[in-house]
Design a protein around this motif. Sequence first.
Motif, mmCIF file in Angstrom:
data_model
loop_
_atom_site.group_PDB
_atom_site.id
_atom_site.type_symbol
_atom_site.label_atom_id
_atom_site.label_comp_id
_atom_site.label_asym_id
_atom_site.label_seq_id
_atom_site.Cartn_x
_atom_site.Cartn_y
_atom_site.Cartn_z
ATOM 1 N N SER A 711 11.985 41.649 1.982
ATOM 2 C CA SER A 711 10.734 42.611 0.654
ATOM 3 C C SER A 711 9.995 42.986 1.948
ATOM 4 C CB SER A 711 10.545 42.139 -0.046
ATOM 5 O OG SER A 711 11.247 41.650 -1.228
ATOM 6 N N ARG A 712 9.445 42.535 2.850
ATOM 7 C CA ARG A 712 8.274 42.779 3.562
ATOM 8 C C ARG A 712 9.173 43.969 4.364
ATOM 9 N NH1 ARG A 712 6.559 39.204 9.031
ATOM 10 N NH2 ARG A 712 9.221 39.786 9.235
ATOM 11 N N PHE A 713 10.244 44.061 4.976
ATOM 12 C CA PHE A 713 10.741 44.984 5.731
ATOM 13 C C PHE A 713 11.150 46.301 4.826
ATOM 14 C CE2 PHE A 713 13.834 46.062 8.527
ATOM 15 C CZ PHE A 713 14.737 47.225 7.982
ATOM 16 N N ILE A 714 11.244 45.691 3.785
ATOM 17 C CA ILE A 714 11.467 47.753 2.805
ATOM 18 C C ILE A 714 10.078 48.119 2.673
ATOM 19 C CG2 ILE A 714 12.412 48.118 0.544
ATOM 20 C CD1 ILE A 714 14.318 45.859 0.331
ATOM 21 N N VAL A 715 9.032 47.320 2.374
ATOM 22 C CA VAL A 715 8.085 47.653 2.470
ATOM 23 C C VAL A 715 7.299 48.694 3.420
ATOM 24 C CG1 VAL A 715 5.143 47.120 1.499
ATOM 25 C CG2 VAL A 715 7.628 46.182 0.397
ATOM 26 N N GLU A 716 7.251 47.752 4.491
ATOM 27 C CA GLU A 716 6.977 48.234 5.458
ATOM 28 C C GLU A 716 7.949 49.725 5.873
ATOM 29 O OE1 GLU A 716 5.037 44.308 7.787
ATOM 30 O OE2 GLU A 716 7.517 45.123 8.507
ATOM 31 N N ASP A 717 8.856 49.694 5.552
ATOM 32 C CA ASP A 717 10.593 50.832 5.614
ATOM 33 C C ASP A 717 9.313 51.769 5.124
ATOM 34 O OD1 ASP A 717 13.168 52.919 4.930
ATOM 35 O OD2 ASP A 717 12.624 52.616 6.501
ATOM 36 N N HIS A 718 8.772 52.043 3.946
ATOM 37 C CA HIS A 718 8.031 52.865 3.327
ATOM 38 C C HIS A 718 6.402 53.381 3.271
ATOM 39 C CE1 HIS A 718 11.337 51.850 0.317
ATOM 40 N NE2 HIS A 718 10.762 53.311 -0.078
ATOM 41 N N GLY A 720 4.533 50.701 3.820
ATOM 42 C CA GLY A 720 2.899 50.605 3.033
ATOM 43 C C GLY A 720 3.155 48.538 4.011
ATOM 44 N N GLU A 721 2.534 47.751 3.066
ATOM 45 C CA GLU A 721 2.456 46.248 3.959
ATOM 46 C C GLU A 721 2.596 45.967 2.582
ATOM 47 O OE1 GLU A 721 -2.537 46.290 3.498
ATOM 48 O OE2 GLU A 721 -1.476 45.468 5.537
ATOM 49 N N ILE A 722 2.532 44.549 2.437
ATOM 50 C CA ILE A 722 2.635 43.505 1.385
ATOM 51 C C ILE A 722 1.864 42.352 2.202
ATOM 52 C CG2 ILE A 722 5.008 42.547 2.714
ATOM 53 C CD1 ILE A 722 5.759 41.321 -0.841
ATOM 54 N N THR A 723 1.407 41.532 1.272
ATOM 55 C CA THR A 723 0.443 40.506 1.537
ATOM 56 C C THR A 723 0.209 39.111 0.417
ATOM 57 O OG1 THR A 723 -1.850 41.801 0.340
ATOM 58 C CG2 THR A 723 -0.928 42.094 2.849
ATOM 59 N N VAL A 724 -0.061 38.176 0.216
ATOM 60 C CA VAL A 724 -0.406 36.935 -0.539
ATOM 61 C C VAL A 724 -1.340 36.179 -0.518
ATOM 62 C CG1 VAL A 724 1.166 35.662 1.101
ATOM 63 C CG2 VAL A 724 1.195 35.471 -1.911
ATOM 64 N N GLY A 731 -2.139 29.827 -9.070
ATOM 65 C CA GLY A 731 -1.089 30.471 -8.940
ATOM 66 C C GLY A 731 -1.058 31.319 -7.731
ATOM 67 N N ALA A 732 -0.324 32.048 -7.695
ATOM 68 C CA ALA A 732 -0.375 33.347 -6.063
ATOM 69 C C ALA A 732 -0.308 34.182 -7.248
ATOM 70 C CB ALA A 732 0.671 32.768 -5.374
ATOM 71 N N ARG A 733 -0.668 35.465 -5.682
ATOM 72 C CA ARG A 733 -0.883 36.627 -6.182
ATOM 73 C C ARG A 733 -0.235 37.307 -4.741
ATOM 74 N NH1 ARG A 733 -4.891 41.004 -4.637
ATOM 75 N NH2 ARG A 733 -5.053 42.605 -6.773
ATOM 76 N N PHE A 734 0.673 38.202 -4.935
ATOM 77 C CA PHE A 734 1.217 39.033 -4.410
ATOM 78 C C PHE A 734 1.255 40.304 -4.241
ATOM 79 C CE2 PHE A 734 4.167 36.402 -2.182
ATOM 80 C CZ PHE A 734 5.145 35.492 -2.790
ATOM 81 N N GLN A 735 0.311 41.291 -3.398
ATOM 82 C CA GLN A 735 -0.250 42.585 -3.539
ATOM 83 C C GLN A 735 0.770 43.518 -2.802
ATOM 84 O OE1 GLN A 735 -4.674 43.544 -3.903
ATOM 85 N NE2 GLN A 735 -3.985 44.658 -2.058
ATOM 86 N N ILE A 736 1.236 44.598 -2.983
ATOM 87 C CA ILE A 736 2.157 45.534 -2.249
ATOM 88 C C ILE A 736 1.397 46.566 -2.423
ATOM 89 C CG2 ILE A 736 4.607 46.856 -2.397
ATOM 90 C CD1 ILE A 736 5.553 44.871 -3.605
ATOM 91 N N ARG A 737 0.994 47.642 -1.395
ATOM 92 C CA ARG A 737 0.050 48.368 -0.667
ATOM 93 C C ARG A 737 0.887 49.825 -0.360
ATOM 94 N NH1 ARG A 737 -5.962 48.726 1.387
ATOM 95 N NH2 ARG A 737 -6.196 47.728 -1.490
ATOM 96 N N LEU A 738 1.206 50.950 -1.768
ATOM 97 C CA LEU A 738 1.707 51.901 -0.922
ATOM 98 C C LEU A 738 0.630 53.269 -0.626
ATOM 99 C CD1 LEU A 738 5.199 51.319 -2.831
ATOM 100 C CD2 LEU A 738 4.770 50.609 -0.118
ATOM 101 N N LEU A 739 0.822 54.444 0.353
ATOM 102 C CA LEU A 739 0.404 55.160 0.257
ATOM 103 C C LEU A 739 0.883 56.179 -1.157
ATOM 104 C CD1 LEU A 739 1.130 56.513 3.494
ATOM 105 C CD2 LEU A 739 -0.841 55.495 2.977
#
Length: 747
Positions: A711-718, A720-724, A731-739
């Motif tokens: 998932s991180r590989f795909i996000v970075e390929d776009h 973007g970045e993925i964080t948690v 509970g946990a919070r996953f965030q994907i930031r894209l342009l």
Amino acid sequence: MRKLALVLMFVCGFWVSGESAGADEDQPSKPLRVLVLFSNQRTLPANQEMQRGIWSSLEPLINSHRIELFEEYLEFHRLPVADENPPMVSFLKKRYKEMVPDVIVLIGTQALDFSEKWMSSIFPDAKKVFAGVLEDQARLFGERYPSAGVVYELAVQPLLEKVEAMMPEVHSVVLVAGAAKFDREVVEIVKDQLEDKGSWEISEIVGEMPESAAEKLSDLPSGTVVVFTSYFQNTEGVTYIPRKILKQLSEKSSAPIFALYDTMLGSGATGIGASPFIDQGRQAGELIQRIVAGESPREIGTIVDDDLKFRFDAREMRRYGLDPKLAPEGVEIFYEYPGLIESHPYAFFFGTMAILVQSLLICSLLWTRYQKQKAENQAREMERYFATVFEENPNPMAVIRVSDGTLQDINPAWEKLYELTREAVLGRTPLDVGILSRDTDAGLYEDFVKNGKVLSGYEREVRTGSGELRNVAFYSNTVEVGGSRVRILTTVDASDRIEAEKLRNSLSRGNRVAQLGQVSAWIAHEINQPLGSILSNAESGLLLLEREAEQARDTELQEILSDIKKEDRRATKVVEHIRTMLGNHSTTKSPLAVSEIFDDVFRMASPEAKRRVVDLRYPSGGIPKVSVLGDRVLLVQVLLNLVFNAMDAVGGVPMSKRIVSLACEASLEDGWVDLIVCDRGPGIPPDHLSSVFEFFYSTKEDGMGLGLAISRFIVEDHRGEITVRNMDGSGARFQIRLLLHEPTNEH
């Protein structure tokens, strides 16, 4: 003085005589006394009709006291009058001694006979008039009957002409009469009239007993009619009322009976032709009025009542097959009552509507009752069916009462699976009998019972009566039984399936490891070639630098460096090819609406969320209308991976807290959008937060540690970045930031 006295006496005498004369003028004249003498008894219908006619005509004179009207009945057929001194003579003399009648009205021929013999000795000065006498009978009296009176005609010929017009097949007439003098006189007059016409076959039944006459009339040939004349006595001297005899005869007669008096209508006569007695009575009253006015009987003379009336009975006509609508002209139809609709149209309409409404209401009630009984029968049938299904079902089933969570019933399959008997579990909860652990499952069970969560394949580990742990899947439904809400809980033994799934996952993991080994070998093989070529070219370049001239060396060095660049590009293409192969799709990117990505994720994840009893929530604040540049399949796969990981994280918490939320936040000014997945699970240990995106790192027993890394590989390929991060509380919070791609101001 003597002359003065004479004058005074004359004046006084004149005054007294004038006053006396004035007093005589003011004194009212004496009323005229009128005695009506009927031949027969009071109950005879003809007498009653005659009386009505006389009274209706004289009522004004009676009310003004100009006439005093008296009535007597000779009852000629019952009382003797042939004696030397009949009782009626002495009765009349004594009764009217002080009130001698001025006028005697004689009704009928018998009264005329009585008057001729005795009236001169009873009331010698009374004026006499008569009524109710046949014209032919009056003619027989000649000068002996009073000079003023009303006579009527027998309408036998006009009556039969009406009958012949309606019944042209008639050719025979049967005459029926009694044996009294009056009866015989009338029948002779009728015979004379019919014989004058000469076209009828005439027969007669005279003086016979009514029963015998009725028997003869019951078997008459077709084409015959009966004419009833009069019947006051039979041959044995028994007296009758003619109207009653006619009724008796008509009940058995096979031919229609016609009569010559209007009082016979309604007593069995099909029709009558006669001068009504009430009209004769009115004419007799008019004669008396003329006498009161000063006319003498001789001046008045005899009046002939020739106003014949033809009246037919519709009921008797239909009895003999005659249609009242085809009656000849001049015939009045009686007893033809209008139907209910014609006589009371509005009442009939509203009555019919009321009956219709009541009928519909009754039908509705009956239908409701039928439906209720049907529903009750179906309910009883369903109860029997459910009981059979419950007992015979191969799957373990239990009935749990919602109010306290106790087991109310179990089937044999349940006893077999859990190795517990009915006696041991009924009235107790699964926590009480040890199926579920009170330490870890009490909250989950209470949440299931109270909140009414529907279970559909919810998997759980339970303990049997022997202490063995089994993996099962629960399915539930809520129903009402006897006014009490219960839950039907069906258990499916999932032990074999879970073991098979573990084995399959292990094989899949081994297969993936083997594939990764092959991929690694292929990567090494493919990259070693361009790297070896690069190495050879580099060594050649170094050797060339050591021995060749500068100009030639520069030219060949350019060629070597060109080959190195070419091989480097080849290695880059190999890496891109490997990345494409690992993703199993094209990495071509295009503009994507963020809302469409979320819609796909929610649609794909909802079935699994329902199966796991997880509350998957769509973004509550809506999704900004923004787009990103990327591969739709890869981005959806990344979000699905995060959602499924979140479902795994909340699997061990109470069902009411199994919540996974999707969210979206965008910043148009900064040009980015955040795709967020949150859960209410236990969260991630703080010391592991930095490792979750590394390859082969996993907290699951069967996990390979590739999902978040890929998932991180795909996000970075776009780009973007993925964080948690862990949220406050749990509970946990996953965030994907894209342009953003082409950001807009619409929200």
